[in-house]
Design an enzyme around this catalytic site. Structure first.
Site, PDB file in Angstrom:
ATOM      1  N   ARG A  48       0.825  -1.198   0.000  1.00  0.00           N
ATOM      2  CA  ARG A  48       0.000   0.000   0.000  1.00  0.00           C
ATOM      3  C   ARG A  48       0.864   1.255   0.000  1.00  0.00           C
ATOM      4  O   ARG A  48       0.537   2.248  -0.626  1.00  0.00           O
ATOM      5  CB  ARG A  48      -0.922   0.005   1.224  1.00  0.00           C
ATOM      6  CG  ARG A  48      -1.902   1.183   1.175  1.00  0.00           C
ATOM      7  CD  ARG A  48      -3.048   1.006   2.135  1.00  0.00           C
ATOM      8  NE  ARG A  48      -4.080   2.011   1.889  1.00  0.00           N
ATOM      9  CZ  ARG A  48      -5.217   2.068   2.556  1.00  0.00           C
ATOM     10  NH1 ARG A  48      -5.482   1.175   3.484  1.00  0.00           N
ATOM     11  NH2 ARG A  48      -6.101   2.993   2.292  1.00  0.00           N
ATOM     12  N   GLU A  93       0.373  -2.114   7.923  1.00  0.00           N
ATOM     13  CA  GLU A  93       1.270  -1.091   8.456  1.00  0.00           C
ATOM     14  C   GLU A  93       0.522   0.152   8.909  1.00  0.00           C
ATOM     15  O   GLU A  93       0.897   0.781   9.908  1.00  0.00           O
ATOM     16  CB  GLU A  93       2.332  -0.711   7.428  1.00  0.00           C
ATOM     17  CG  GLU A  93       3.376   0.234   7.995  1.00  0.00           C
ATOM     18  CD  GLU A  93       4.528   0.506   7.044  1.00  0.00           C
ATOM     19  OE1 GLU A  93       5.303   1.441   7.314  1.00  0.00           O
ATOM     20  OE2 GLU A  93       4.654  -0.223   6.035  1.00  0.00           O
ATOM     21  N   ARG A  95      -2.483   0.287  10.226  1.00  0.00           N
ATOM     22  CA  ARG A  95      -3.060  -0.036  11.533  1.00  0.00           C
ATOM     23  C   ARG A  95      -1.993  -0.061  12.611  1.00  0.00           C
ATOM     24  O   ARG A  95      -2.214   0.381  13.740  1.00  0.00           O
ATOM     25  CB  ARG A  95      -3.776  -1.395  11.459  1.00  0.00           C
ATOM     26  CG  ARG A  95      -5.183  -1.339  10.849  1.00  0.00           C
ATOM     27  CD  ARG A  95      -5.666  -2.714  10.451  1.00  0.00           C
ATOM     28  NE  ARG A  95      -5.101  -3.119   9.169  1.00  0.00           N
ATOM     29  CZ  ARG A  95      -5.022  -4.384   8.766  1.00  0.00           C
ATOM     30  NH1 ARG A  95      -5.423  -5.366   9.567  1.00  0.00           N
ATOM     31  NH2 ARG A  95      -4.521  -4.670   7.593  1.00  0.00           N
TER      32      ARG A  95
END
Length: 301
Positions: A48, A93, A95
Site C-alpha cells: 500500500r 502497516e 493499523r
C-alpha cells in the site's frame, strides 16, 4: 524423468484464487495478541505504501488512530515469526502506525508461516481485498499479484494476458484468477488496466485525488509528448471535461504526431535505401513488391 520448474509460488500452488485463497490462508494462520513492540516493519515492504503515496498521511493516520482508540483494531495485523522471537509485519502497516499513535500496548495478529516470497504474495493479496482501493491502487496491486501468482514479470504478464485475449490457451488460469479476485477478466486487464501503468505521475495523482475520472486519462495515453499530456490534463481538470470532450482535443494532436512520425521514418528510410541493391533472390523480389506497393500508394494519394 525430466523435472520441470514450477512457476509462481509453490507454497500457495493449488489454492483457489481470490477470496477463497484468502480464506484458506487465514484459516491456517494462528491468532495471537502480542506486545506492539514485538512487531517490526520492513522498510518498503507494504504494497500500500508503494501504490498509495498518501497512505501514511498524518491526517489519515490520526483519523484511524482515533477510531482504534475508540473501538480497537478490528482487523488483525498479518505477521510472520522472526528468529529473535518478534514478528515481521506482512500487512497492516497503517493499523500498526495508528495503534502506536493510540498508545496501544498490545495488538491482535495473525501469524503465518512464510518465507520472503510467500510473505510478499500475502501482502499483495491482503491489500487486493481492501474495499477502499482506488482503481489505480487496485491495478498496481493486481499486476503485482499476477506477477507473484505466475512468476512472470509485469510486462510478461501483460503479454500473456493479450495472448489469452486473442485466443491462446490460458495455461496459467489467468481468467479464473482475475474473476475470483476482482470480478473482471483477461479482456479488462489486458486492454484497460494495463494502460493505467502508462499514466504519468501527474495523471495518477489527479485520479487518486478524485480531480478527474480514469476514463479521461485513458484518452491522453496515445500522446507521446508529455508536455501536451500535461497541458490537456490541466485543462480537463479545470474545465471538468469528460472522456468524449478530451478525445476531441486529442485527435488533432494525434494527427500531427502521426505525420511527424512518418517524416522521421521517411528520413531514416532514405539513408538505408542504397542497401536494397545488395539484396538477392527472394529478398530482392520481396523488395520489388514493396517498392511497387509504395509507388501505387503515392500515385493514388
Amino acid at each position: 524423468m525430466t523435472q520441470t520448474k514450477a512457476r509462481g509460488l509453490p507454497h500457495v500452488s493449488g489454492l483457489a484464487t481470490g477470496l477463497a485463497a484468502l480464506t484458506e490462508l487465514t484459516d491456517k494462520a494462528v491468532h495471537r495478541l502480542v506486545d506492539i513492540q514485538q512487531v517490526h516493519v520492513n522498510p518498503d515492504f507494504n504494497p500500500r505504501g508503494r501504490f498509495d503515496p498518501d497512505a501514511f498521511n498524518e491526517d489519515r493516520l490520526a483519523a484511524l488512530s482515533s477510531s482504534i482508540r475508540a473501538e480497537g483494531i478490528l482487523s488483525p495485523l498479518w505477521v510472520r515469526a522472526r528468529p529473535d522471537g518478534g514478528y515481521a509485519l506482512i500487512a497492516g502497516e497503517r493499523r500498526w502506525r495508528a495503534a502506536q499513535l493510540a498508545d496501544l500496548k498490545k495488538v491482535p495478529v495473525l501469524v503465518f508461516e512464510a518465507d520472503d516470497r510467500r510473505a510478499a504474495y500475502l501482502a499483495v493479496l491482503e491489500n487486493a481485498q481492501r474495499e477502499d482501493l482506488s482503481i489505480v491502487d487496485e491495478t498496481f496491486a493486481g499486476f503485482a499479484l499476477l506477477s507473484a501468482h505466475t512468476g512472470l514479470t509485469v510486462p510478461e504478464v501483460i503479454g500473456r494476458l493479450n495472448q489469452v485475449r486473442k485466443g491462446a490457451e490460458d495455461t496459467l488460469e489467468l481468467e479464473a484468477f482475475l474473476r475470483g479476485t476482482y470480478g473482471t477478466g483477461v479482456s479488462v486487464w489486458s486492454q484497460h488496466r494495463a494502460r493505467i501503468l502508462e499514466f504519468t505521475p501527474e495523471e495518477l495523482s489527479a485520479i487518486q485525488e478524485r480531480r478527474i475520472d480514469v476514463s479521461v486519462v485513458y484518452e491522453l495515453v496515445p500522446l507521446k509528448a508529455r508536455e501536451e499530456r500535461s497541458v490537456l490534463l490541466q485543462r480537463a481538470v479545470q474545465d471538468g471535461l469528460n472522456a468524449t470532450q478530451t478525445r476531441e482535443l486529442v485527435r488533432p494532436l494525434l494527427a500531427r504526431q502521426t505525420v511527424s512520425g512518418l517524416k522521421a521514418e521517411v528520413s531514416e528510410l532514405r539513408s538505408t535505401l542504397p542497401r536494397l541493391a545488395r539484396l538477392k533472390g527472394d529478398a530482392a523480389e520481396r523488395a520489388r513488391q514493396l517498392i511497387r506497393e509504395l509507388q501505387n500508394l503515392i500515385e493514388h494519394e
